[in-house]
Write a protein that holds these residues in place. Structure first.
Motif, PDB file in Angstrom:
ATOM      1  N   ILE A  31       1.010  -1.172   0.287  1.00  0.00           N
ATOM      2  CA  ILE A  31      -0.199  -0.239  -0.039  1.00  0.00           C
ATOM      3  C   ILE A  31       0.141   1.167  -0.081  1.00  0.00           C
ATOM      4  O   ILE A  31       0.896   1.912  -0.329  1.00  0.00           O
ATOM      5  CB  ILE A  31      -1.008  -0.016   0.906  1.00  0.00           C
ATOM      6  CG1 ILE A  31      -2.203  -0.762   1.203  1.00  0.00           C
ATOM      7  CG2 ILE A  31      -1.481   1.123   1.249  1.00  0.00           C
ATOM      8  CD1 ILE A  31      -3.055  -1.802   2.815  1.00  0.00           C
ATOM      9  N   LEU A  35       0.711   3.913  -2.836  1.00  0.00           N
ATOM     10  CA  LEU A  35       0.164   5.614  -2.482  1.00  0.00           C
ATOM     11  C   LEU A  35       1.586   6.476  -2.955  1.00  0.00           C
ATOM     12  O   LEU A  35       0.662   7.197  -3.287  1.00  0.00           O
ATOM     13  CB  LEU A  35       0.354   5.581  -1.344  1.00  0.00           C
ATOM     14  CG  LEU A  35       0.037   6.955  -0.246  1.00  0.00           C
ATOM     15  CD1 LEU A  35      -1.609   6.904  -0.648  1.00  0.00           C
ATOM     16  CD2 LEU A  35      -0.333   6.949   1.767  1.00  0.00           C
ATOM     17  N   SER A  38       1.356   6.733  -6.685  1.00  0.00           N
ATOM     18  CA  SER A  38       0.326   8.148  -6.841  1.00  0.00           C
ATOM     19  C   SER A  38       0.385   9.744  -6.462  1.00  0.00           C
ATOM     20  O   SER A  38      -0.370  10.180  -7.349  1.00  0.00           O
ATOM     21  CB  SER A  38      -1.063   7.559  -6.009  1.00  0.00           C
ATOM     22  OG  SER A  38      -1.752   6.280  -6.385  1.00  0.00           O
ATOM     23  N   ILE A  67      -6.379   8.391  -4.225  1.00  0.00           N
ATOM     24  CA  ILE A  67      -5.586   8.050  -2.745  1.00  0.00           C
ATOM     25  C   ILE A  67      -5.723   8.938  -1.317  1.00  0.00           C
ATOM     26  O   ILE A  67      -5.694   8.345  -0.240  1.00  0.00           O
ATOM     27  CB  ILE A  67      -4.888   9.236  -3.807  1.00  0.00           C
ATOM     28  CG1 ILE A  67      -3.923   9.618  -4.518  1.00  0.00           C
ATOM     29  CG2 ILE A  67      -3.486  10.848  -2.669  1.00  0.00           C
ATOM     30  CD1 ILE A  67      -2.919  11.316  -4.791  1.00  0.00           C
ATOM     31  N   GLN A  70      -6.600   5.351  -0.410  1.00  0.00           N
ATOM     32  CA  GLN A  70      -5.444   4.589  -0.136  1.00  0.00           C
ATOM     33  C   GLN A  70      -5.017   4.933   0.884  1.00  0.00           C
ATOM     34  O   GLN A  70      -4.405   4.373   2.131  1.00  0.00           O
ATOM     35  CB  GLN A  70      -4.684   4.909  -1.122  1.00  0.00           C
ATOM     36  CG  GLN A  70      -5.312   4.191  -2.778  1.00  0.00           C
ATOM     37  CD  GLN A  70      -3.637   4.722  -3.662  1.00  0.00           C
ATOM     38  OE1 GLN A  70      -2.466   5.357  -3.580  1.00  0.00           O
ATOM     39  NE2 GLN A  70      -3.947   4.234  -5.134  1.00  0.00           N
ATOM     40  N   MET A  74      -3.728   2.704   4.409  1.00  0.00           N
ATOM     41  CA  MET A  74      -3.132   2.932   5.447  1.00  0.00           C
ATOM     42  C   MET A  74      -2.806   3.579   6.021  1.00  0.00           C
ATOM     43  O   MET A  74      -2.099   2.392   7.246  1.00  0.00           O
ATOM     44  CB  MET A  74      -2.057   3.995   4.446  1.00  0.00           C
ATOM     45  CG  MET A  74      -0.785   3.829   4.605  1.00  0.00           C
ATOM     46  SD  MET A  74       0.286   2.333   5.359  1.00  0.00           S
ATOM     47  CE  MET A  74       1.590   2.197   3.786  1.00  0.00           C
ATOM     48  N   PHE A  95      -9.272  -0.564   0.219  1.00  0.00           N
ATOM     49  CA  PHE A  95      -7.515  -0.084  -0.864  1.00  0.00           C
ATOM     50  C   PHE A  95      -7.215   0.046  -1.864  1.00  0.00           C
ATOM     51  O   PHE A  95      -7.278   0.705  -3.437  1.00  0.00           O
ATOM     52  CB  PHE A  95      -6.076  -0.772  -0.779  1.00  0.00           C
ATOM     53  CG  PHE A  95      -5.100  -0.115  -0.823  1.00  0.00           C
ATOM     54  CD1 PHE A  95      -4.278   0.254  -1.545  1.00  0.00           C
ATOM     55  CD2 PHE A  95      -4.894  -1.291  -1.901  1.00  0.00           C
ATOM     56  CE1 PHE A  95      -2.963   0.773  -2.755  1.00  0.00           C
ATOM     57  CE2 PHE A  95      -3.531  -2.161  -3.121  1.00  0.00           C
ATOM     58  CZ  PHE A  95      -2.680  -0.797  -2.868  1.00  0.00           C
ATOM     59  N   GLY A  98      -9.569   2.781  -3.670  1.00  0.00           N
ATOM     60  CA  GLY A  98      -8.450   3.491  -4.824  1.00  0.00           C
ATOM     61  C   GLY A  98      -7.673   3.604  -5.354  1.00  0.00           C
ATOM     62  O   GLY A  98      -7.327   4.382  -6.413  1.00  0.00           O
ATOM     63  N   LEU A  99      -7.233   2.010  -5.291  1.00  0.00           N
ATOM     64  CA  LEU A  99      -6.178   1.525  -6.446  1.00  0.00           C
ATOM     65  C   LEU A  99      -6.525   1.958  -7.892  1.00  0.00           C
ATOM     66  O   LEU A  99      -6.469   2.712  -9.040  1.00  0.00           O
ATOM     67  CB  LEU A  99      -5.899   0.785  -6.159  1.00  0.00           C
ATOM     68  CG  LEU A  99      -5.665  -0.184  -7.545  1.00  0.00           C
ATOM     69  CD1 LEU A  99      -3.738   0.602  -7.558  1.00  0.00           C
ATOM     70  CD2 LEU A  99      -4.604  -1.627  -7.562  1.00  0.00           C
TER      71      LEU A  99
END
Length: 124
Positions: A31, A35, A38, A67, A70, A74, A95, A98-99
């Protein structure tokens, strides 16, 4: 003849299944790397000297929201509660959302450049 081996007590369903910390550490690393990519992509794009067009806002919005997802994942992974399987799976889903959003934003940005949207919209 009775079996003399002691039997294990029944598992309590209220006790959450816990993950091995080493397993979670790999997810934290993955992650963190994604991140960082990104954030780096957004930083390099924002620092570019080319003129932005309104169509770029779709890509930027998708990347920025991705982001945020993410970062939430995290932050959750760094908490000790993420060793519980249910919470770990939830954070992985966050996550992955977000990805997907960051990937969509990058594809929109690359697709717009490849199709020449920036050049045609600036001529109008």
């Amino acid at each position: 003849m009775a079996d003399s081996t002691p039997s294990l007590p029944p598992m309590d369903p209220s006790v959450a299944k816990r993950l091995d910390p080493a397993f979670r550490n790999g997810s934290v690393t993955a992650i963190g790397v994604v991140l960082a990519f990104s954030l780096g992509f957004l930083n390099n794009w924002a620092a570019a000297t080319v003129e932005w067009i309104p169509g770029d806002l779709f890509a930027v919005a998708s990347i920025a929201v991705g982001i945020v997802f993410q970062v939430v994942a995290m932050a959750g992974m760094l908490a000790i509660e993420s060793l519980e399987e249910a919470k770990y799976r939830r954070l992985i889903r966050i996550f992955m959302i977000g990805l997907a959003l960051v990937s969509l934003g990058v594809l929109i940005a690359i697709g717009g450049d490849a199709l020449g949207y920036g050049k045609t919209l600036l001529k109008r």
